[in-house]
Design an enzyme around this catalytic site. Sequence first.
Site, short mmCIF file in Angstrom:
data_model
loop_
_atom_site.label_atom_id
_atom_site.label_comp_id
_atom_site.label_asym_id
_atom_site.label_seq_id
_atom_site.Cartn_x
_atom_site.Cartn_y
_atom_site.Cartn_z
N HIS A 161 0.73 -1.11 0.11
CA HIS A 161 0.10 0.26 0.01
C HIS A 161 0.83 1.31 -0.02
O HIS A 161 1.99 1.14 0.21
CB HIS A 161 -0.95 0.03 1.15
CG HIS A 161 -2.20 -0.81 1.23
ND1 HIS A 161 -1.98 -2.13 1.63
CD2 HIS A 161 -3.21 -0.57 0.62
CE1 HIS A 161 -3.19 -2.84 1.11
NE2 HIS A 161 -4.19 -1.88 0.65
N LYS A 165 -0.62 4.73 4.85
CA LYS A 165 -1.46 3.87 5.20
C LYS A 165 -0.95 3.47 6.97
O LYS A 165 0.26 3.33 7.15
CB LYS A 165 -1.50 2.46 4.53
CG LYS A 165 -2.53 1.54 5.25
CD LYS A 165 -3.00 0.27 4.35
CE LYS A 165 -3.70 -0.49 4.78
NZ LYS A 165 -5.19 -0.02 5.04
N1 NAI Z 1 -12.99 -1.23 2.88
C1 NAI Z 1 -12.18 -0.61 1.68
O1 NAI Z 1 -12.61 -1.16 0.47
C2 NAI Z 1 -11.28 0.17 1.80
C3 NAI Z 1 -10.94 0.68 3.39
N2 NAI Z 1 -10.26 1.71 3.43
C4 NAI Z 1 -9.66 2.13 4.69
O2 NAI Z 1 -10.49 3.41 5.08
C5 NAI Z 1 -9.92 4.21 6.00
C6 NAI Z 1 -9.52 5.53 5.68
O3 NAI Z 1 -8.59 5.15 4.50
P1 NAI Z 1 -8.12 6.86 3.73
O4 NAI Z 1 -9.46 7.39 3.04
O5 NAI Z 1 -6.94 6.41 2.58
O6 NAI Z 1 -7.63 7.55 4.80
P2 NAI Z 1 -7.44 9.14 4.94
O7 NAI Z 1 -6.64 9.40 6.29
O8 NAI Z 1 -7.21 9.78 3.70
O9 NAI Z 1 -9.11 9.76 5.34
C7 NAI Z 1 -9.67 9.61 6.44
C8 NAI Z 1 -10.44 10.63 6.90
O10 NAI Z 1 -11.20 10.50 8.08
C9 NAI Z 1 -11.11 11.62 8.96
N3 NAI Z 1 -11.43 11.41 10.27
C10 NAI Z 1 -10.73 10.82 11.20
N4 NAI Z 1 -11.36 10.83 12.24
C11 NAI Z 1 -12.77 11.44 12.33
C12 NAI Z 1 -13.75 11.62 13.12
N5 NAI Z 1 -13.76 11.30 14.27
N6 NAI Z 1 -14.81 12.41 12.49
C13 NAI Z 1 -14.93 12.80 10.98
N7 NAI Z 1 -13.81 12.43 10.21
C14 NAI Z 1 -12.61 11.76 10.62
C15 NAI Z 1 -9.91 12.06 8.57
O11 NAI Z 1 -9.75 13.42 9.08
C16 NAI Z 1 -9.57 11.88 6.96
O12 NAI Z 1 -9.99 12.97 6.25
C17 NAI Z 1 -8.73 3.43 6.33
O13 NAI Z 1 -8.84 2.69 7.42
C18 NAI Z 1 -8.37 2.51 5.09
O14 NAI Z 1 -7.65 1.11 5.42
C19 NAI Z 1 -9.57 2.40 2.16
C20 NAI Z 1 -9.92 2.26 1.04
C21 NAI Z 1 -10.66 0.99 0.65
O1 LIG Z 2 -5.58 2.01 3.19
C1 LIG Z 2 -5.96 1.83 2.14
O2 LIG Z 2 -5.72 2.43 1.06
C2 LIG Z 2 -6.64 0.48 1.77
N1 LIG Z 2 -7.19 -0.07 2.68
C3 LIG Z 2 -7.85 -1.33 2.85
C4 LIG Z 2 -7.26 -2.33 3.42
O3 LIG Z 2 -6.68 -2.00 4.63
O4 LIG Z 2 -7.39 -3.47 2.92
C5 LIG Z 2 -8.51 -1.61 1.26
C6 LIG Z 2 -7.52 -1.16 0.20
O5 LIG Z 2 -6.50 -2.23 0.03
C7 LIG Z 2 -6.92 0.13 0.41
#
Ligand code: NAI
Ligand SMILES: O=C(O)C1=N[C@H](C(=O)O)C[C@H](O)C1
Length: 272
Positions: A161, A165
């Site tokens: 990643h 991350k």
């Molecule tokens: N399940 C899936 O398909 C995927 C899961 N993810 C997961 O999603 C999460 C976020 O990933 P990214 O967007 O890359 O991270 P990022 O750090 O770019 O975005 C997270 C956002 O959440 C906000 N945040 C944190 N605490 C908060 C609160 N208490 N209230 C409101 N906003 C809050 C932050 O300010 C930030 O804007 C990670 O855990 C990642 O692993 C990411 C991509 C795909």
């Molecule tokens: O943090 C990310 O970017 C992503 N997080 C998810 C994970 O923890 O598997 C999904 C995806 O791989 C992107």
Amino acid sequence: MSDDTPLPGIVITGASGRMGQMLVKLVAASDKARLVGAVERAGHPWIGQDIGTAMGGAALGVTVTDDALDAFAKAQAVIDFTAPAASVEFAALAAQARAVHVIGTTGLEDEHLAAFRAAARHAVIVRAGNMSLGVNLLTRLTRKVAEALDADWDIEIVEAHHRMKVDAPSGTALMLGEAAAEGRGIDLASHRDSGRDGITGARKRGDIGFSAIRGGDVVGEHDVIFAADGERIVLRHLATDRAIFARGALKAALWGQDRKPGEYDMMDVLGL
Ligand SMILES: NC(=O)C1=CN([C@@H]2O[C@H](COP(=O)(O)OP(=O)(O)OC[C@H]3O[C@@H](n4cnc5c(N)ncnc54)[C@H](O)[C@@H]3O)[C@@H](O)[C@H]2O)C=CC1
Ligand SMILES: O=C(O)C1=N[C@H](C(=O)O)C[C@H](O)C1
């Protein structure tokens, strides 16, 4: 849904994040849902701004707020890719608002999962460590291959990643590891080997190993390796655009409408 029923209203939490901005764009452009809220953490510089202009585009008529309860009150679904503690807070608020809660957040511990279980007594929660069709299909394939192969085949999961991350192994890697363990009929927790370092001794037969690479702008890459004497099988998924996760999350938010309260995942949504 009759013609005059308004489209489901969706709130995006973590709206300024990598996934948040992707989701704002997708929902705002959708003809199946309405963007009705954008939530960010208290003190975030975007609070009080139109989310569209804050993202550098045209105004979308939705103001960024840190008042999640108020935002959720007018929504039919919340799509939440934030952080574990935030998602726990949102689960209680979404349940109170009777809004479907789509949780993409990873890095979850047992305490977070317990909070989601409690909230799901009164609300619909759809949670998956990866919301893409490709990875959920790969998860099914992994279980199938693990069913067919005995412990002469060492299972290793390698993921890569972007440098930003904050959790490892990825939620996807853990999903794949759980599927491999299920296929083998074993408990992942007692067979998991993550982060080898120093003189580790020989690999334990039957373990499932995890390795995490971090660097650059890698969106998400996962290999499930089945390694035996003389041959290896590698199941691979390469994500190159976060839109695949956003599309899965929106599908989950719409699928969750009119479902009975409970915890669901993307296998339920995709019918896999
Ligand atoms: N399940 C899936 O398909 C995927 C899961 N993810 C997961 O999603 C999460 C976020 O990933 P990214 O967007 O890359 O991270 P990022 O750090 O770019 O975005 C997270 C956002 O959440 C906000 N945040 C944190 N605490 C908060 C609160 N208490 N209230 C409101 N906003 C809050 C932050 O300010 C930030 O804007 C990670 O855990 C990642 O692993 C990411 C991509 C795909
Ligand atoms: O943090 C990310 O970017 C992503 N997080 C998810 C994970 O923890 O598997 C999904 C995806 O791989 C992107």
